[in-house]
Scaffold this motif. Structure first.
Motif, PDB file in Angstrom:
ATOM      1  N   SER A 243       0.861  -1.181   0.000  1.00 25.39           N
ATOM      2  CA  SER A 243       0.000   0.000   0.000  1.00 25.39           C
ATOM      3  C   SER A 243       0.899   1.234   0.000  1.00 25.39           C
ATOM      4  O   SER A 243       2.106   1.149   0.254  1.00 25.39           O
ATOM      5  CB  SER A 243      -0.898   0.017   1.236  1.00 25.39           C
ATOM      6  N   GLY A 244       0.300   2.399  -0.265  1.00 23.77           N
ATOM      7  CA  GLY A 244       1.082   3.624  -0.208  1.00 23.77           C
ATOM      8  C   GLY A 244       1.650   3.883   1.180  1.00 23.77           C
ATOM      9  O   GLY A 244       2.783   4.365   1.325  1.00 23.77           O
ATOM     10  N   THR A 245       0.892   3.543   2.204  1.00 23.92           N
ATOM     11  CA  THR A 245       1.358   3.736   3.582  1.00 23.92           C
ATOM     12  C   THR A 245       2.524   2.812   3.890  1.00 23.92           C
ATOM     13  O   THR A 245       3.509   3.212   4.533  1.00 23.92           O
ATOM     14  CB  THR A 245       0.207   3.474   4.570  1.00 23.92           C
ATOM     15  N   GLU A 246       2.452   1.563   3.420  1.00 21.49           N
ATOM     16  CA  GLU A 246       3.551   0.620   3.658  1.00 21.49           C
ATOM     17  C   GLU A 246       4.818   1.059   2.939  1.00 21.49           C
ATOM     18  O   GLU A 246       5.926   0.947   3.497  1.00 21.49           O
ATOM     19  CB  GLU A 246       3.122  -0.773   3.214  1.00 21.49           C
ATOM     20  N   LEU A 247       4.680   1.561   1.723  1.00 22.68           N
ATOM     21  CA  LEU A 247       5.849   2.075   1.009  1.00 22.68           C
ATOM     22  C   LEU A 247       6.464   3.249   1.760  1.00 22.68           C
ATOM     23  O   LEU A 247       7.689   3.357   1.887  1.00 22.68           O
ATOM     24  CB  LEU A 247       5.456   2.488  -0.409  1.00 22.68           C
ATOM     25  N   ARG A 248       5.619   4.144   2.247  1.00 22.88           N
ATOM     26  CA  ARG A 248       6.123   5.278   3.031  1.00 22.88           C
ATOM     27  C   ARG A 248       6.893   4.791   4.251  1.00 22.88           C
ATOM     28  O   ARG A 248       7.998   5.281   4.537  1.00 22.88           O
ATOM     29  CB  ARG A 248       4.971   6.162   3.481  1.00 22.88           C
ATOM     30  N   ASN A 249       6.325   3.840   4.978  1.00 23.09           N
ATOM     31  CA  ASN A 249       6.981   3.352   6.187  1.00 23.09           C
ATOM     32  C   ASN A 249       8.328   2.716   5.869  1.00 23.09           C
ATOM     33  O   ASN A 249       9.315   2.915   6.594  1.00 23.09           O
ATOM     34  CB  ASN A 249       6.087   2.333   6.898  1.00 23.09           C
ATOM     35  N   PHE A 250       8.382   1.936   4.785  1.00 18.66           N
ATOM     36  CA  PHE A 250       9.634   1.292   4.405  1.00 18.66           C
ATOM     37  C   PHE A 250      10.692   2.330   4.044  1.00 18.66           C
ATOM     38  O   PHE A 250      11.832   2.277   4.526  1.00 18.66           O
ATOM     39  CB  PHE A 250       9.423   0.341   3.230  1.00 18.66           C
ATOM     40  N   VAL A 251      10.325   3.283   3.199  1.00 18.31           N
ATOM     41  CA  VAL A 251      11.294   4.293   2.772  1.00 18.31           C
ATOM     42  C   VAL A 251      11.711   5.181   3.946  1.00 18.31           C
ATOM     43  O   VAL A 251      12.877   5.536   4.087  1.00 18.31           O
ATOM     44  CB  VAL A 251      10.708   5.133   1.621  1.00 18.31           C
ATOM     45  N   ARG A 252      10.757   5.512   4.794  1.00 18.66           N
ATOM     46  CA  ARG A 252      11.055   6.364   5.954  1.00 18.66           C
ATOM     47  C   ARG A 252      12.017   5.677   6.925  1.00 18.66           C
ATOM     48  O   ARG A 252      12.993   6.275   7.382  1.00 18.66           O
ATOM     49  CB  ARG A 252       9.758   6.699   6.676  1.00 18.66           C
ATOM     50  N   ASP A 253      11.764   4.393   7.199  1.00 20.63           N
ATOM     51  CA  ASP A 253      12.514   3.706   8.240  1.00 20.63           C
ATOM     52  C   ASP A 253      13.738   2.953   7.735  1.00 20.63           C
ATOM     53  O   ASP A 253      14.686   2.729   8.502  1.00 20.63           O
ATOM     54  CB  ASP A 253      11.596   2.717   8.968  1.00 20.63           C
TER      55      ASP A 253
END
Length: 309
Positions: A243-253
């Motif tokens: 999901s877009g949220t999961e991609l954000r979390n991966f890239v962020r962390d």
């Protein structure tokens, strides 16, 4: 125009281009978009779509255009009775197009092609034809390659990518993964989507980084590394669901762990902004991102363009 048909075995349409396509149960309706609504006498119009099915995939047995069942007969049911009274005497004027070279909206890095994701690599001669600037050569400046979940397969494309870098002019390499190793995913398979387990996010970041460093050691700097090819498309070949949220979390962390390259998010089908906006709206995730990406597949036909955050 409106074209309708029905499926008999539960098939579903998953994406389409050059048409506005909807499905309700078995019934599918395809309508024209803004630029292909008028079809001249004896003219044609074409659109495309991808679909999925389970078990069998029988072809539809009947189609209708504007409510009239297609029979293969091209003769009009009622011949025209009145001929035009006048014939145009002058052709329409050619449209004027003004290009203001002083106004620039974006920079185009280049145009490119993708190596075969599965199977053999380009030969040296093929690569030189694609990236060379001489006669009968294409002069491409971007080459896209796949990141196999199996590190033992990484050497397959080394020679082609090295030739592209050395023979072409400023060629950039974009590397895209189709899936993580099967054991890191919720479906324990390389195919049919399946999500990356959150406790393997760091392993996946190290996997991408290992690929980049391996290629770098072979003399092939990877300019851009995608997090995932088409995170919203889950076919019966290598794929992975995000999901877009999961991609954000991966890239962020985890994004900072992938070095000597620029990360790309998210290569979604139809340039779906729901897969890029969460990353761009997060300060840390945005800092770890060098490019946003998307696959068009008729996005322009749907008037789907808009500015990114």
């Amino acid at each position: 125009w409106t074209l309708t048909w029905s499926y008999s075995a539960g098939q579903t349409v998953t994406q389409a281009w050059n048409t506005t396509l909807t499905q309700s149960g078995a019934a599918v309706t395809a309508k024209n978009v803004s630029y292909n609504g008028a079809v001249a006498t004896n003219g044609t119009v074409a659109f495309g779509f991808n679909g999925s099915w389970t078990g069998s995939n029988p072809a539809p047995t009947s189609f209708a255009v504007n409510g009239v069942t297609c029979t293969g007969n091209t003769a009009p049911t009622t011949p025209p009775t009145v001929s035009p009274t006048t014939t145009p005497t002058t052709a329409p004027a050619a449209p004027d197009i003004t290009v203001n070279s002083a106004t620039r909206y974006q920079t185009i890095d280049g145009f490119g092609a993708a190596v075969s994701i599965w199977g053999s690599a380009w030969s040296t001669a093929e690569t030189q034809t694609l990236v060379g600037l001489g006669a009968n050569q294409f002069g491409l400046s971007i080459v896209r390659t796949g990141i196999s979940p199996v590190s033992g397969e990484w050497p397959t494309q080394v020679n082609a990518l090295k030739t592209a870098k050395s023979y072409g002019s400023g060629v950039k390499i974009l590397a895209s993964p189709w899936t993580a190793p099967a054991e890191w995913k919720t479906n324990n398979s390389r195919i049919n989507g399946g999500k990356l387990k959150t406790d393997y996010y760091d392993d996946y970041a190290n996997h991408l980084n290992s690929y980049v460093q391996y290629m770098r050691d072979q003399g092939v700097p990877i300019d851009v590394t995608s997090v995932q090819n088409e995170p919203d498309w889950h076919p019966a070949y290598d794929s992975m669901d995000w999901s877009g949220t999961e991609l954000r979390n991966f890239v962020r962390d985890q994004g900072a762990k992938v070095t000597n390259t620029k990360l790309m998010v998210a290569e979604a089908v139809n340039l779906n902004y729901g897969y890029t906006d969460p990353t761009l709206n997060d300060t840390t995730a945005r800092t770890n991102t060098g490019y946003i990406g998307g696959h068009l597949y008729g996005t322009e036909a749907r008037a789907g363009w808009r500015r990114t955050p």
